[in-house]
Design a protein around this motif. Structure first.
Motif, PDB file in Angstrom:
ATOM      1  N   ALA A  55       0.924  -1.232  -0.076  1.00  0.00           N
ATOM      2  CA  ALA A  55       0.165   0.149   0.190  1.00  0.00           C
ATOM      3  C   ALA A  55       0.862   1.155  -0.089  1.00  0.00           C
ATOM      4  O   ALA A  55       0.562   2.092  -0.799  1.00  0.00           O
ATOM      5  N   GLU A  56       1.801   1.145   0.651  1.00  0.00           N
ATOM      6  CA  GLU A  56       2.886   2.455   0.926  1.00  0.00           C
ATOM      7  C   GLU A  56       3.394   2.519  -0.552  1.00  0.00           C
ATOM      8  O   GLU A  56       3.574   3.937  -1.008  1.00  0.00           O
ATOM      9  N   SER A  57       3.900   1.212  -1.194  1.00  0.00           N
ATOM     10  CA  SER A  57       4.402   1.473  -2.626  1.00  0.00           C
ATOM     11  C   SER A  57       3.387   2.256  -3.727  1.00  0.00           C
ATOM     12  O   SER A  57       3.894   2.998  -4.486  1.00  0.00           O
ATOM     13  N   ALA A  58       2.128   1.770  -3.505  1.00  0.00           N
ATOM     14  CA  ALA A  58       1.254   2.165  -4.294  1.00  0.00           C
ATOM     15  C   ALA A  58       0.806   3.702  -4.290  1.00  0.00           C
ATOM     16  O   ALA A  58       0.574   4.415  -4.998  1.00  0.00           O
ATOM     17  N   ASN A  59       0.922   4.295  -2.823  1.00  0.00           N
ATOM     18  CA  ASN A  59       0.787   5.585  -2.569  1.00  0.00           C
ATOM     19  C   ASN A  59       1.674   6.415  -3.020  1.00  0.00           C
ATOM     20  O   ASN A  59       1.619   7.440  -3.619  1.00  0.00           O
ATOM     21  N   GLN A  60       3.080   5.864  -2.869  1.00  0.00           N
ATOM     22  CA  GLN A  60       4.203   6.783  -3.606  1.00  0.00           C
ATOM     23  C   GLN A  60       4.107   6.583  -5.032  1.00  0.00           C
ATOM     24  O   GLN A  60       4.175   7.785  -5.755  1.00  0.00           O
ATOM     25  N   ALA A  61       3.773   5.439  -5.842  1.00  0.00           N
ATOM     26  CA  ALA A  61       3.385   5.680  -7.167  1.00  0.00           C
ATOM     27  C   ALA A  61       2.350   6.612  -7.608  1.00  0.00           C
ATOM     28  O   ALA A  61       2.536   7.610  -8.666  1.00  0.00           O
ATOM     29  N   GLN A  63       1.458   9.218  -5.778  1.00  0.00           N
ATOM     30  CA  GLN A  63       1.950  10.685  -5.741  1.00  0.00           C
ATOM     31  C   GLN A  63       2.687  11.096  -6.787  1.00  0.00           C
ATOM     32  O   GLN A  63       2.677  12.260  -7.122  1.00  0.00           O
ATOM     33  N   GLN A  64       3.870  10.416  -7.218  1.00  0.00           N
ATOM     34  CA  GLN A  64       4.506  10.748  -8.116  1.00  0.00           C
ATOM     35  C   GLN A  64       3.527  11.064  -9.697  1.00  0.00           C
ATOM     36  O   GLN A  64       4.124  11.938 -10.303  1.00  0.00           O
ATOM     37  N   ALA A  65       2.785  10.239  -9.907  1.00  0.00           N
ATOM     38  CA  ALA A  65       1.888  10.339 -11.062  1.00  0.00           C
ATOM     39  C   ALA A  65       0.904  11.665 -10.866  1.00  0.00           C
ATOM     40  O   ALA A  65       0.989  12.242 -11.904  1.00  0.00           O
ATOM     41  N   ASN A  66       0.719  12.059  -9.655  1.00  0.00           N
ATOM     42  CA  ASN A  66      -0.083  13.174  -9.712  1.00  0.00           C
ATOM     43  C   ASN A  66       0.850  14.122  -9.655  1.00  0.00           C
ATOM     44  O   ASN A  66       0.504  15.334 -10.407  1.00  0.00           O
TER      45      ASN A  66
END
Length: 89
Positions: A55-61, A63-66
């Motif tokens: 979940a943390e990895s998905a959240n970081q990804a 944020q980068q996409a945003n």
């Protein structure tokens, strides 16, 4: 033979020893059950930690996409508000 005080004392002592032995045998059963439960809890804890990392990895990804979308948004708005070009020819 009539039971004497000594016989009653010995009988009572053996009875207490028997109950204590059975009680300890019961504890071994609970120890096994507790070990099984602890093992399951450890497995669940490992799965939860893995899910939290995912979940943390998905959240970081996300944020980068945003951030990339935010960078593109300014350029898109600039192109949309630019005066229309006249076709050549």
């Amino acid at each position: 033979m009539f039971p004497t005080k000594q016989h009653l004392t010995i009988s009572r002592t053996l009875g207490v020893a028997l109950v204590a032995t059975l009680g300890l045998a019961g504890c071994k059963t609970y120890d096994t059950e507790f070990a099984t439960i602890n093992s399951r809890l450890d497995q669940l804890d490992t799965k939860v930690q893995g899910a939290a990392q995912s979940a943390e990895s998905a959240n970081q990804a996300a944020q980068q996409a945003n951030q990339r979308l935010d960078q593109l948004e300014g350029r898109v708005q600039q192109l949309e508000t630019a005066p229309a070009r006249k076709p050549r020819g």
